[in-house]
Write a protein that holds these residues in place. Structure first.
Motif, PDB file in Angstrom:
ATOM      1  N   GLU A 110      36.891  36.052  39.099  1.00 53.13           N
ATOM      2  CA  GLU A 110      37.571  36.559  37.914  1.00 53.13           C
ATOM      3  C   GLU A 110      36.615  37.244  36.939  1.00 53.13           C
ATOM      4  O   GLU A 110      36.916  38.320  36.408  1.00 53.13           O
ATOM      5  CB  GLU A 110      38.325  35.427  37.184  1.00 53.13           C
ATOM      6  CG  GLU A 110      39.414  34.771  37.999  1.00 53.13           C
ATOM      7  CD  GLU A 110      38.948  33.614  38.872  1.00 53.13           C
ATOM      8  OE1 GLU A 110      39.815  32.931  39.434  1.00 53.13           O
ATOM      9  OE2 GLU A 110      37.726  33.384  38.985  1.00 53.13           O
ATOM     10  N   LEU A 158      35.698  40.706  38.102  1.00 49.52           N
ATOM     11  CA  LEU A 158      36.762  41.675  37.841  1.00 49.52           C
ATOM     12  C   LEU A 158      36.776  42.091  36.367  1.00 49.52           C
ATOM     13  O   LEU A 158      37.008  43.258  36.057  1.00 49.52           O
ATOM     14  CB  LEU A 158      38.124  41.100  38.231  1.00 49.52           C
ATOM     15  CG  LEU A 158      38.468  41.163  39.703  1.00 49.52           C
ATOM     16  CD1 LEU A 158      39.795  40.474  39.981  1.00 49.52           C
ATOM     17  CD2 LEU A 158      38.522  42.596  40.191  1.00 49.52           C
ATOM     18  N   ALA A 206      42.645  37.832  42.711  1.00 47.57           N
ATOM     19  CA  ALA A 206      41.196  37.675  42.830  1.00 47.57           C
ATOM     20  C   ALA A 206      40.899  36.364  43.539  1.00 47.57           C
ATOM     21  O   ALA A 206      41.596  35.371  43.349  1.00 47.57           O
ATOM     22  CB  ALA A 206      40.551  37.667  41.446  1.00 47.57           C
ATOM     23  N   GLU A 234      36.412  45.780  34.887  1.00 49.65           N
ATOM     24  CA  GLU A 234      37.355  46.295  33.887  1.00 49.65           C
ATOM     25  C   GLU A 234      36.602  46.948  32.727  1.00 49.65           C
ATOM     26  O   GLU A 234      36.974  48.030  32.257  1.00 49.65           O
ATOM     27  CB  GLU A 234      38.228  45.152  33.368  1.00 49.65           C
ATOM     28  CG  GLU A 234      39.172  45.539  32.247  1.00 49.65           C
ATOM     29  CD  GLU A 234      39.906  44.347  31.675  1.00 49.65           C
ATOM     30  OE1 GLU A 234      41.044  44.514  31.245  1.00 49.65           O
ATOM     31  OE2 GLU A 234      39.317  43.231  31.632  1.00 49.65           O
TER      32      GLU A 234
END
Length: 99
Positions: free
Chosen positions: A22, A25, A17, A29
């Protein structure tokens, strides 16, 4: 670049990333995890590849539905993302003014 470990449908994946991405992401998720159980059931739990194909189909169906029937007005999610980005830009600008 940072490596981020994601857990999707009971399996761990390490992805690269860009710095500062982060948390985005992690948000993605969470979205994937909301649909992982359905994808596992649909795939029969036979293997990760088949499960990920079903997960991709579920998400593609959601995107297709959203494109065919867009909500009225501006999405609250979009507004939240814009606000987050503007706050990040403001923080950077404030930080540059102190130096």
């Amino acid at each position: 670049m940072a490596d981020v470990s994601l857990s999707i449908a009971g399996r761990s994946y390490s992805v690269a990333a860009r710095d500062g991405e982060e948390s985005h992401l992690r948000h993605l998720e969470t979205i994937l995890q909301k649909h992982a159980a359905t994808a596992l059931r649909a795939s029969g739990g036979l293997n990760a590849e088949r499960t990920l194909v079903y997960l991709a189909l579920i998400l593609a169906d959601l995107i297709d539905e959203g494109e065919r029937n867009p909500p009225a007005g501006v999405s609250p999610v979009l507004l939240d993302r814009v606000a987050d980005r503007l706050e990040a830009v403001a923080a950077l600008l404030e930080g540059n003014g102190e130096g």
